[in-house]
Write an enzyme that holds these catalytic residues in place. Structure first.
Site, PDB file in Angstrom:
ATOM      1  N   ARG A  89       0.861  -1.231  -0.009  1.00  0.00           N
ATOM      2  CA  ARG A  89      -0.005   0.048  -0.148  1.00  0.00           C
ATOM      3  C   ARG A  89       0.738   1.413   0.183  1.00  0.00           C
ATOM      4  O   ARG A  89       0.502   2.180  -0.632  1.00  0.00           O
ATOM      5  CB  ARG A  89      -0.888  -0.070   1.082  1.00  0.00           C
ATOM      6  CG  ARG A  89      -1.860  -1.217   1.135  1.00  0.00           C
ATOM      7  CD  ARG A  89      -2.592  -1.146   2.616  1.00  0.00           C
ATOM      8  NE  ARG A  89      -3.724  -0.356   2.540  1.00  0.00           N
ATOM      9  CZ  ARG A  89      -4.909  -0.745   2.425  1.00  0.00           C
ATOM     10  NH1 ARG A  89      -4.973  -2.172   2.339  1.00  0.00           N
ATOM     11  NH2 ARG A  89      -5.812   0.158   2.538  1.00  0.00           N
ATOM     12  N   TYR A 132       0.115 -13.229  -0.122  1.00  0.00           N
ATOM     13  CA  TYR A 132       0.659 -12.881  -1.637  1.00  0.00           C
ATOM     14  C   TYR A 132       1.823 -12.035  -1.572  1.00  0.00           C
ATOM     15  O   TYR A 132       2.285 -11.401  -0.405  1.00  0.00           O
ATOM     16  CB  TYR A 132      -0.299 -12.234  -2.722  1.00  0.00           C
ATOM     17  CG  TYR A 132      -1.018 -11.029  -1.909  1.00  0.00           C
ATOM     18  CD1 TYR A 132      -0.423  -9.724  -2.146  1.00  0.00           C
ATOM     19  CD2 TYR A 132      -2.333 -11.096  -1.390  1.00  0.00           C
ATOM     20  CE1 TYR A 132      -1.060  -8.678  -1.607  1.00  0.00           C
ATOM     21  CE2 TYR A 132      -2.843  -9.735  -0.969  1.00  0.00           C
ATOM     22  CZ  TYR A 132      -2.374  -8.619  -0.995  1.00  0.00           C
ATOM     23  OH  TYR A 132      -2.951  -7.705  -0.630  1.00  0.00           O
ATOM     24  N   ASP A 139     -13.966   5.284   0.720  1.00  0.00           N
ATOM     25  CA  ASP A 139     -14.662   4.557   1.643  1.00  0.00           C
ATOM     26  C   ASP A 139     -15.703   5.654   2.424  1.00  0.00           C
ATOM     27  O   ASP A 139     -16.440   5.189   3.029  1.00  0.00           O
ATOM     28  CB  ASP A 139     -13.604   4.424   2.812  1.00  0.00           C
ATOM     29  CG  ASP A 139     -13.093   2.944   2.372  1.00  0.00           C
ATOM     30  OD1 ASP A 139     -13.275   2.373   1.414  1.00  0.00           O
ATOM     31  OD2 ASP A 139     -12.376   2.426   3.460  1.00  0.00           O
TER      32      ASP A 139
HETATM   33  P1  FAD Z   1      -8.582   6.113   3.525  1.00  0.00           P
HETATM   34  O1  FAD Z   1      -7.670   4.910   3.110  1.00  0.00           O
HETATM   35  O2  FAD Z   1      -9.454   5.566   4.969  1.00  0.00           O
HETATM   36  O3  FAD Z   1      -8.026   7.388   3.824  1.00  0.00           O
HETATM   37  C1  FAD Z   1      -8.895   8.307   4.284  1.00  0.00           C
HETATM   38  C2  FAD Z   1      -7.680   9.471   4.630  1.00  0.00           C
HETATM   39  O4  FAD Z   1      -8.399  10.511   5.012  1.00  0.00           O
HETATM   40  C3  FAD Z   1      -6.769   9.030   5.632  1.00  0.00           C
HETATM   41  O5  FAD Z   1      -5.498   9.417   5.392  1.00  0.00           O
HETATM   42  C4  FAD Z   1      -7.036   9.927   6.728  1.00  0.00           C
HETATM   43  O6  FAD Z   1      -6.211  10.034   7.677  1.00  0.00           O
HETATM   44  C5  FAD Z   1      -7.603  11.039   6.364  1.00  0.00           C
HETATM   45  N1  FAD Z   1      -8.807  11.785   7.119  1.00  0.00           N
HETATM   46  C6  FAD Z   1      -9.670  10.950   7.958  1.00  0.00           C
HETATM   47  N2  FAD Z   1     -10.437  11.958   8.721  1.00  0.00           N
HETATM   48  C7  FAD Z   1      -9.983  13.220   8.170  1.00  0.00           C
HETATM   49  C8  FAD Z   1     -10.375  14.635   8.270  1.00  0.00           C
HETATM   50  N3  FAD Z   1     -11.264  14.949   9.207  1.00  0.00           N
HETATM   51  N4  FAD Z   1      -9.507  15.600   7.779  1.00  0.00           N
HETATM   52  C9  FAD Z   1      -8.634  15.468   6.882  1.00  0.00           C
HETATM   53  N5  FAD Z   1      -8.203  13.947   6.752  1.00  0.00           N
HETATM   54  C10 FAD Z   1      -8.890  13.094   7.384  1.00  0.00           C
HETATM   55  N6  FAD Z   1      -8.955  -2.583  -1.249  1.00  0.00           N
HETATM   56  C11 FAD Z   1      -8.599  -2.806  -2.479  1.00  0.00           C
HETATM   57  O7  FAD Z   1      -8.584  -2.232  -3.604  1.00  0.00           O
HETATM   58  N7  FAD Z   1      -7.571  -4.077  -2.683  1.00  0.00           N
HETATM   59  C12 FAD Z   1      -7.374  -4.827  -1.335  1.00  0.00           C
HETATM   60  O8  FAD Z   1      -6.844  -5.913  -1.516  1.00  0.00           O
HETATM   61  C13 FAD Z   1      -7.858  -4.381  -0.414  1.00  0.00           C
HETATM   62  N8  FAD Z   1      -7.661  -5.056   0.806  1.00  0.00           N
HETATM   63  C14 FAD Z   1      -7.967  -4.731   1.936  1.00  0.00           C
HETATM   64  C15 FAD Z   1      -7.725  -5.607   3.148  1.00  0.00           C
HETATM   65  C16 FAD Z   1      -8.014  -4.985   4.585  1.00  0.00           C
HETATM   66  C17 FAD Z   1      -8.058  -6.008   5.641  1.00  0.00           C
HETATM   67  C18 FAD Z   1      -9.004  -3.951   4.646  1.00  0.00           C
HETATM   68  C19 FAD Z   1      -9.326  -3.451   5.757  1.00  0.00           C
HETATM   69  C20 FAD Z   1      -9.293  -3.139   3.659  1.00  0.00           C
HETATM   70  C21 FAD Z   1      -8.798  -3.543   2.153  1.00  0.00           C
HETATM   71  N9  FAD Z   1      -8.977  -2.656   1.115  1.00  0.00           N
HETATM   72  C22 FAD Z   1      -8.893  -3.235  -0.117  1.00  0.00           C
HETATM   73  C23 FAD Z   1     -10.029  -1.732   1.255  1.00  0.00           C
HETATM   74  C24 FAD Z   1      -8.871  -0.260   1.070  1.00  0.00           C
HETATM   75  O9  FAD Z   1      -8.054  -0.360   2.002  1.00  0.00           O
HETATM   76  C25 FAD Z   1      -9.959   0.847   1.412  1.00  0.00           C
HETATM   77  O10 FAD Z   1     -11.182   0.836   0.619  1.00  0.00           O
HETATM   78  C26 FAD Z   1      -9.020   2.190   0.687  1.00  0.00           C
HETATM   79  O11 FAD Z   1      -8.038   2.441   1.775  1.00  0.00           O
HETATM   80  C27 FAD Z   1     -10.145   3.406   0.957  1.00  0.00           C
HETATM   81  O12 FAD Z   1      -9.333   4.461   0.680  1.00  0.00           O
HETATM   82  P2  FAD Z   1     -10.015   6.197   1.071  1.00  0.00           P
HETATM   83  O13 FAD Z   1      -8.876   6.919   0.420  1.00  0.00           O
HETATM   84  O14 FAD Z   1     -11.089   5.956   0.545  1.00  0.00           O
HETATM   85  O15 FAD Z   1      -9.852   6.186   2.674  1.00  0.00           O
END
Ligand code: FAD
Length: 400
Positions: A104, A212, A289
């Site tokens: 990641r 993996y 997310d």
């Molecule tokens: P996040 O990664 O949660 O990023 C949110 C960001 O916003 C963070 O940096 C946080 O610090 C910041 N933030 C939060 N609140 C605030 C605020 N109020 N102000 C400013 N910043 C803030 N997905 C895949 O595609 N392939 C996989 O193989 C996969 N495997 C996974 C395995 C596990 C065990 C898990 C739990 C998840 C997996 N996922 C996988 C899902 C993936 O990790 C998430 O869907 C992805 O990280 C979502 O990205 P995001 O940027 O939307 O949210």
């Protein structure tokens, strides 16, 4: 006034910033953490995601750090029997893009490096968004450190517990009662395993283990996920390392021997939310997310977040550089949602079903599941065509 403000600099937020900037949209990104970073674990990206990353000019940056595994293999975690597999060279051929696995941090760093090279992106760390106010012709974003910005659009990319989402949807994350332990180790410590170049999924009663290689084959990634009895019993401190050991103790030797090498100092209780039909209100929208948190059983959460960025980069730039009128913006966000809401919702719902299939724990359903997997024609893709096929694609922004 900023054009676009993004709250959250994870994979979704940084990916969107990059794709928007490359289409001429100026972005200010606010990340609450003191530094950009990801957890020390792996990520799978299916061909529906790598196809878009290729068209957006990002894939070439991450391929050298990735692994293109040979197979995606499903086994019974109790008996050790291999049940079926997807030939991933065949997958590449069929869907026109590779299935890759990577660390990641390597993906995040590649997005960050590319974002830093874009003059249209301003990045801030240590900026936790705490307040949002849609004023009609602009949106005001306030941070815990006192900083305040105004923009034409706020995109909430702030993850599962999004504060921006509260402006649009009145709901709470749903705890699945499952918990994940994960981590990477040097590949040399992975021991004599049958297939270090496969993605391996061991399915057991109320549990699974995925393994993996990542970082160009230098590290080995493992994720163990199980249904916590301690959670069902109402314990505050549930899904403990002791419960991890107990839960996997009855599995086959290959699974048992993997468990001690998982990192135990952190664990991830697993949540999702119900799919919703609307991610936008006025000058605020959501992605990743924050919009569609899903259980990870289709390995799509981060990929779907990147597809959101690509969709925004296809629908916002036609608004041009002048102040964005409310109606024009509403129409562009409507276009974004048309591209993404239905599909991401289907991935959210299907991920739950897929988890139920992996985790069956009664003898007869387990026999049935194994028989269905065993008798599957390995060239039969009807269960993943909807996900990986070009019908699932979002028009990617052109590479610059
Ligand atoms: P996040 O990664 O949660 O990023 C949110 C960001 O916003 C963070 O940096 C946080 O610090 C910041 N933030 C939060 N609140 C605030 C605020 N109020 N102000 C400013 N910043 C803030 N997905 C895949 O595609 N392939 C996989 O193989 C996969 N495997 C996974 C395995 C596990 C065990 C898990 C739990 C998840 C997996 N996922 C996988 C899902 C993936 O990790 C998430 O869907 C992805 O990280 C979502 O990205 P995001 O940027 O939307 O949210």
């Amino acid at each position: 006034m900023d054009q676009v403000i993004i709250a959250g600099g994870g994979i979704g937020g940084l990916g969107a910033a990059l794709m928007l900037a490359r289409q001429g949209v100026a972005v200010r990104l606010l990340e609450r953490a003191p530094a950009f970073g990801e957890v020390g674990a792996g990520l799978q990206l299916g061909p529906n995601i790598t196809r878009m990353l290729d068209e957006a000019g990002v894939l070439e940056k991450i391929l050298p750090l990735s692994v293109q595994p040979r197979r995606l293999v499903f086994l019974n975690a109790a008996s050790g029997e291999e049940l079926t597999h997807l030939d991933l060279a065949d997958v590449r051929e069929r869907y026109g893009a590779p299935y890759i696995v990577l660390h990641r941090s390597d993906l995040l760093q590649a997005l960050l490096d590319a974002a830093r090279a874009e003059p249209a992106i301003t990045l801030h760390t240590g900026h936790q968004v705490t307040g949002v106010q849609d004023q009609g012709d602009h949106v005001v974003v306030r941070c815990a450190n006192g900083a305040e910005y105004t923009g034409q659009l706020l995109i909430g990319a702030d993850g599962l517990n999004s504060v921006v989402r509260k402006e649009i949807v009145d709901d709470e994350p749903i705890c699945s009662g499952y918990v994940a332990y994960r981590g990477t180790m040097p590949i040399s410590d992975a021991g004599p395993r049958a297939a270090l170049d496969d993605v391996v999924v061991w399915m057991g009663p109320g549990l699974h283990l995925v393994q993996y290689p990542v970082r160009a084959g230098k590290l080995y990634n493992q994720v163990a996920v199980f249904r916590s009895r301690e959670y069902l019993e109402g314990k505050q401190d549930w899904g403990t390392p002791e419960e991890l050991d107990r839960t996997y103790s009855g599995m086959c030797e290959a699974v048992r021997t993997a468990i001690p090498s998982l990192q135990r100092n952190h664990r991830w209780p697993m949540y999702d939310r119900e799919p919703v039909r609307n991610w936008s209100k006025g000058r605020i929208t959501l992605l990743g997310d924050a919009a569609h948190p899903m259980l990870q059983y289709l390995a799509q959460g981060a990929g779907q977040a990147l597809l959101d960025g690509a969709a925004l980069a296809a629908t916002l730039p036609p608004l041009g550089g002048a102040p964005w009128g409310g109606d024009a913006l509403a129409s562009a966000l409507g276009g974004y949602q048309d591209l993404r809401v239905g599909f991401a919702g289907r991935v959210q719902s299907t991920a739950r079903v897929w988890g139920d299939i992996w985790h069956v724990d009664e003898p007869v359903p387990t026999l049935l599941r194994d028989e269905v997997f065993r008798s599957r024609d390995i060239r039969d893709y009807h269960l993943v065509d909807w996900l990986y096929g070009t019908g699932a694609a979002v028009p990617a922004p052109a590479a610059v």
